[in-house]
Scaffold this active site. Sequence first.
Site, PDB file in Angstrom:
ATOM      1  CD  GLU A 128      34.918  45.864  34.802  1.00  0.00           C
ATOM      2  OE1 GLU A 128      35.395  45.161  33.891  1.00  0.00           O
ATOM      3  OE2 GLU A 128      34.485  46.998  34.628  1.00  0.00           O
TER       4      GLU A 128
ATOM      5  CD  GLU B  77      44.229  42.462  37.528  1.00  0.00           C
ATOM      6  OE1 GLU B  77      43.227  43.201  37.676  1.00  0.00           O
ATOM      7  OE2 GLU B  77      44.824  42.335  36.446  1.00  0.00           O
TER       8      GLU B  77
END
Length: 771
Positions: free
Chosen positions: A479, A488
């Site tokens: 995740e 990210e």
Amino acid sequence: MPAFSAHYTLEDIAELSRRDDLADDETAVLRATSDARSVGYDTVCVPLTNEKWKARWRELCILSQEPEESADRLAIEQRAEAWRSKPAFFRDEVTISRLEEADCVIPLISDWLELDASDDWVRHDAEIALHQELAFASYLNAQCAILPPPSNRTQVGSYARAINACLASIPFMELSIRVPIYDPTSVLQVPSRAPSPVESRRSSAVSVGMDETTGTPPESNMTTWEMWDTIRTICGYNPRLTLALDLTPPLPLSSSVLDQWSAEPVRHLWLPASAFIANAKGYPVLPKGTQSFIRDIMKLQPNVILSGTRAKKHARGGEAAYAQYVRHLEKTSPAVKAAHTAGTVENFAQGYQDYLQAPLQPLMDNLQSITYHTFEQDPVKYRNYEEAIFLALSEWPNPGKVTLCVAGAGRGPLVARALKAIERSKKEAFVYAVEKNPNAYVTLQERHRNEWGDEKVKLLYGDMRTLEVPEKVDILISELLGSFGDNELSPECLDGASRFLKPDGISIPSSYTAYVAPLSSSKLYNETRAMKDPKAMETPYVVMLHAINILSDNGGGISGTCGPRIQECWEFEHPRKDAALTEQGLPLTNSHNARSAKLTFHIPNAGVLHGFGGYFEAVLYGHVGLSIHPDRMAQISKDMLSWFPLFFPLKDPLYLPADSELTVSIWRLTDARKVWYEWYAEAFLPVPSSSVHSPIWRDTLSPMSPSADNSFLSPVASTPTIVTSPLLDVPQLTLEVPAQQPERQKDGVSLVKISQTALHNPGGQSSWIGL
């Protein structure tokens, strides 16, 4: 909850002052305030001055019929100059004079002040009077004053300049301009207001630029929104300049033009009783178009000013019925209902709307426990992850034990969900949990000891990009997604973690796609500008977008080459099959994760571009996914809380006229140390090719030809091709992309470049994500 204000006219105040039941120290304004509160209003809206002030100003500033040499005229001129040098009121010229009177009052500035008069000296004296009124309102500690709307479009710049001067000279007070939501006369091409019927004492000359035959200014088709945009731009987007949106004109059932106001600082709604109609029982209700707009705008929680409600225009309900009806609309507003419903993203994000947050730096920083805790409150994300893992296990074709790896286990929520999916699938399986954060690893050890045990889970401490696992795994779960999918560094992290997978292994997620849309939001522009640091205007932010308007639509535009209103930038898939790897299974460089996109949007209505919204959609496994795409998130992962969109700001607003086309270029770039984004936009206006004589850039693929009425400003119908989301197979959710037109139609339109932005964040000079 929105506030409600009752509008009292000068006639209402005069009537109250004649009442016999006024106490000795009670004024008409104090009685108006108490009467309004007794029927549910929070404040009253009252003219600051009366007819005596208007009469004195006209006497001093408007040319009389007396001969220039007369003693009376000279005396008036002397008094006028004395007033101009030291403007001041007489007591009987103002409706409010005491601090306690002004406590719950929103003062209305005189609506006869012609700040946009065609006569220079009328404008000059009107501006002096405006400063005088605002200074008196400030003296009474008024927090906000409502100004009359501009009415002479040819002098809107003069109006704006006067307002800007007031903002500079009157500190702290908010100035709210009353602007009609739209001007029906602009649709009917009715000429704008004639020049001021009064003539200044100082000049009787006709203003330059007037029509010589009629004496009227040249016609301008500027919409009320465009006038507002001119004013706030000249005032430098001053945060103390707001809108009192006048809903007097009847509204259409649906119009994308009205969406412009949702991105503006609407502080007040001016709603007269004349805008209401009677229902079958005689109670006041609003037309459906106005109902719809008020429900939508209620997300901004404006103050509703109700005017004329004591005039008994409707047979039943009385004065209170108007406010009760608007409160009913507020309660049935989808945005308001969502904000008050537990479990929705709107409820979760209370207090964070349009609040700029720096994206996480997961590789450089170790997250705090409270950050993990916040993300773990999202039941939707983990439900979908569990379902994806369950499906992957259920469809796993090979016999024997299935090995799973959770890369980036955090405090363990995905590990727990993986174990639930294993139990549901009744498969024999084992889980490796990899985590580099030494603090989170402590929590993992505690959960491992108390909940999971060595038979189900083995913990591995280290960076997934370099760590070695005891065995190859069948399913890799992570995740690592950001608001833009890859912001990210999920691609970079999974480049390393993919070493864990067997050749036929599965990655969850299997792919994710980034999307962008052009946005207008004066709030976000002011928020980024308020940071003072120049780098702030070149930094993408995570934002719960609220007071925004997506400027684009799903049409192909006049040229026929534009895409949908929210467009795909790029995609990443895992595991990658085409990477050049070292002996350790790692990429030689990170260049394979660079991306770029050039997208063209149709802008149907005039607007101001303040930046771009960034979204993502991920396929976890099969038909299970995650999405914050505005048009599809409700079907794929409704009420998911973990991700707000990404906002790419612009250093300077870019005005886009109606039916223009916006080309957006965005890059994901990388070097050995970091990843960063750069972005840039250009605006084009389609024009008939035959009307262009100077060399310009021409779109050779423009599928446009003259319409039956010889107008080149009407789109040509086209047969769309269908592009669907990989997670949806629902016809009404398809995106339309214009098909290429026949060859004979390709030479109808040329695109003239009208503006562009700077290249933002070149070389990652202002913002980047560290590797």
